[in-house]
Write a protein that holds these residues in place. Structure first.
Motif, short mmCIF file in Angstrom:
data_model
loop_
_atom_site.label_atom_id
_atom_site.label_comp_id
_atom_site.label_asym_id
_atom_site.label_seq_id
_atom_site.Cartn_x
_atom_site.Cartn_y
_atom_site.Cartn_z
N ASN A 1 2.56 88.11 27.42
CA ASN A 1 1.61 89.21 27.26
C ASN A 1 0.55 89.21 28.35
OD1 ASN A 1 2.76 90.26 24.83
ND2 ASN A 1 1.80 88.57 23.70
N ILE A 2 1.00 89.01 29.60
CA ILE A 2 0.11 89.00 30.75
C ILE A 2 0.23 90.32 31.49
CG2 ILE A 2 -0.37 87.90 32.98
CD1 ILE A 2 0.69 85.29 31.80
N THR A 3 -0.89 90.95 31.78
CA THR A 3 -0.89 92.17 32.58
C THR A 3 -1.09 91.82 34.04
OG1 THR A 3 -3.28 92.44 32.25
CG2 THR A 3 -1.81 93.55 30.68
N THR A 4 -0.62 92.69 34.91
CA THR A 4 -0.79 92.45 36.34
C THR A 4 -2.23 92.77 36.74
OG1 THR A 4 1.53 92.97 36.79
CG2 THR A 4 0.00 93.09 38.64
N LYS A 5 -2.90 91.79 37.28
CA LYS A 5 -4.29 91.97 37.70
C LYS A 5 -4.64 90.92 38.75
CE LYS A 5 -6.02 89.03 33.93
NZ LYS A 5 -6.91 88.96 32.75
N ASN A 6 -5.74 91.12 39.43
CA ASN A 6 -6.22 90.17 40.43
C ASN A 6 -6.89 88.98 39.73
OD1 ASN A 6 -5.63 91.49 43.05
ND2 ASN A 6 -7.00 93.08 42.26
N VAL A 7 -6.57 87.78 40.20
CA VAL A 7 -7.19 86.57 39.65
C VAL A 7 -7.43 85.58 40.80
CG1 VAL A 7 -6.20 86.74 37.34
CG2 VAL A 7 -4.93 85.55 39.14
N ALA A 8 -8.33 84.66 40.56
CA ALA A 8 -8.55 83.56 41.50
C ALA A 8 -7.81 82.34 40.97
CB ALA A 8 -10.04 83.27 41.65
N LEU A 9 -6.98 81.74 41.80
CA LEU A 9 -6.19 80.59 41.39
C LEU A 9 -6.59 79.38 42.24
CD1 LEU A 9 -3.73 79.56 39.65
CD2 LEU A 9 -2.32 80.03 41.66
N ALA A 10 -6.85 78.26 41.57
CA ALA A 10 -7.18 77.02 42.27
C ALA A 10 -5.90 76.23 42.51
CB ALA A 10 -8.17 76.20 41.46
N VAL A 11 -5.62 75.92 43.77
CA VAL A 11 -4.46 75.10 44.14
C VAL A 11 -4.98 73.77 44.67
CG1 VAL A 11 -2.43 74.90 45.60
CG2 VAL A 11 -3.07 77.13 44.66
N CYS A 12 -4.63 72.68 44.00
CA CYS A 12 -5.16 71.37 44.34
C CYS A 12 -4.42 70.76 45.53
CB CYS A 12 -5.04 70.43 43.15
SG CYS A 12 -6.00 70.96 41.72
N LEU A 13 -5.18 70.17 46.43
CA LEU A 13 -4.63 69.44 47.56
C LEU A 13 -4.55 67.96 47.21
CD1 LEU A 13 -6.56 71.15 50.51
CD2 LEU A 13 -4.32 71.76 49.53
N PRO A 14 -3.74 67.20 47.94
CA PRO A 14 -3.59 65.77 47.60
C PRO A 14 -4.88 64.96 47.71
CG PRO A 14 -1.76 66.50 48.97
CD PRO A 14 -2.75 67.62 48.95
N ASP A 15 -5.87 65.46 48.46
CA ASP A 15 -7.11 64.69 48.58
C ASP A 15 -8.11 65.00 47.47
OD1 ASP A 15 -7.90 67.21 49.29
OD2 ASP A 15 -8.86 66.64 51.18
N GLY A 16 -7.70 65.80 46.49
CA GLY A 16 -8.57 66.11 45.36
C GLY A 16 -9.31 67.42 45.48
N ARG A 17 -9.38 67.97 46.69
CA ARG A 17 -10.03 69.27 46.86
C ARG A 17 -9.12 70.39 46.35
NH1 ARG A 17 -10.53 70.89 51.96
NH2 ARG A 17 -8.98 69.42 52.74
#
Length: 439
Positions: A111-127
């Protein structure tokens, strides 16, 4: 290369006209992917056949009378095999028809609609890298966005992947699964019931020699260094005491080049480690710590007496393997997201003219299978490259030219089974020499 699709459960649902239909819960790598009706899959198959014709595997036939329990079970098995086989053709899975349908059913299921979102992608150094995406963006698309933001050369994007990663307070991590190109990272993150899960970026190859392909790109080198440092700190790498001290000194100086050069000499560099599990060797109930990489399965076994044994299984001697789902679904009428993770992976190993089955009981059986397939595909790619370099055409006047012979069809090296199907399929998983087409 076939993917780990399975349909362990189906449910009857009432329709708007007072009748009933069957809703199939499709799982990918042990996680709920979507819920679909037979009619939806049938229309999708018809669309695919307009483009790919007989390249597609057979689709389960329609029934015009009420299905018996046996017929319903047979259809579920047939749909499962269809989804596994249709993903074996890379041209099919790269098509818009394939991706667009799977995108829609993933969104609809959750039940997800298409919309703009901010997604956090983790790097191996923790950032974390924050990227602006659509909820309907596939993992392939999100990876491209992240790579562009990091300055990664487009030709090197395929050496990396997005993973569902579980993080622990003490800094440890567990790689839950590799996201398929057509999966929606936003949806996968929302549907996962695994605690403290994040979308993470990691390299996706298991042959350390491939590092050389990335070193001319600064962004790629930075990512390799981050992951090497992380693997060193969480003890996925197994350096000697002298190597450990030298790595610490190089890390303190932030000497990336020397750190990576030394890391490639360290045992288990670039390997993926699995969570603690159990196995049947040399006796049932032994504890096991598995790490996979560099064309081997490395296993540290703890015996009931407390003694440990280190065993390395070379992939060249692994003849086949299968993942078996032993348990039952919990809350089959509720919003379940993951299977009751009672899974095993067993592989047939050939050594000194003898063959035996090695069984691993692990919740990460599907991910382990993905790693084994990755090592096989890397090995086949290397062999193909070596063979092409050796084949030098010498023209001969009047020589008849024969069309290239077609590679012999090999049985698939991977099976997914449910406990009820084990005896029936136990002998269906042996393969000989693999060809690229067999992957």
């Amino acid at each position: 290369m076939k993917m780990h699709f399975c349909i362990p459960v189906s449910q009857q649902q009432p329709d708007a006209l007072g009748g009933r239909y069957v809703l199939y819960s499709v799982y990918l790598d042990g996680f709920l992917f979507c819920k679909v009706r037979y009619s939806q899959l049938h229309r999708w198959d018809e669309q695919l056949r307009r483009v790919f014709g007989n390249r597609l595997p057979p689709f389960p036939p329609k029934y015009y009378l009420a299905m018996t329990t046996a017929m319903a079970a047979e259809r579920r098995d047939q749909l499962e095999r269809y989804l596994q086989n249709v993903t074996a053709d890379p041209r099919v899975i790269r098509s818009d028809i394939f991706t667009e349908f799977l995108t829609l059913v993933q969104l609809h299921t959750l039940n997800i609609t298409t919309k703009n979102v901010a997604l956090a992608v983790c790097l191996p150094d923790g950032r974390s890298v924050m990227v602006e995406i659509l909820t309907s963006d596939t993992a392939e698309r999100v990876l491209e966005v992240v790579a562009h933001k990091l300055g990664l050369h487009p030709e090197l994007v395929g050496y990396f992947g997005l993973f569902l990663i579980r993080c622990f307070p003490e800094g440890k991590l567990s790689v839950v699964k590799k996201l398929a190109d057509f999966e929606l990272p936003y949806a996968s993150l929302q549907s996962s019931e695994v605690e403290n899960c994040k979308i993470g970026l990691r390299k996706w190859y298991l042959d350390p020699a491939l590092d050389s392909m990335l070193m001319d790109c600064r962004a790629a080198g930075d990512l390799l260094y981050m992951q090497a440092v992380q693997d060193f700190e969480i003890e996925w790498m197994k350096p000697t005491q002298a190597q450990r001290e030298e790595l610490k000194a190089l890390q303190k100086k932030e000497n990336q080049t020397k750190f990576l050069e030394l890391s490639r000499e360290v045992r288990h560099y670039g390997y993926i480690h699995l969570d603690p599990c159990t196995c049947n060797h040399p006796e049932p109930g032994c504890g096991a710590l598995l790490s996979v990489g560099n064309n081997e399965i490395s296993c540290c076994i703890t015996l009931p007496t407390g003694q440990t044994q280190d065993i390395a299984f070379q992939m060249s001697s692994v003849k086949c393997w299968q993942v078996t789902f032993l348990g039952t679904l919990l809350d089959t009428h509720g919003p379940q997201r993951t299977l009751n993770q009672n899974l095993e992976l067993r592989f047939q190993y050939s050594e000194d003219s003898s063959q035996q089955w090695f069984v691993i009981y692990t919740k990460q059986a599907f991910f382990l299978s993905s790693c084994l397939k990755k090592m096989i595909s890397e090995k086949m790619a290397k062999l193909a490259e070596e063979n092409s370099e050796m084949q030098i055409e010498v023209p001969e006047q009047g020589r008849s030219k024969k069309p290239p012979s077609q590679p012999s069809q090999q049985k698939d090296y991977f099976n997914f089974l449910r406990k009820s199907k084990m005896k029936k399929a136990a002998g269906d998983c042996v393969w000989g020499t693999l060809t690229e087409e067999g992957l």
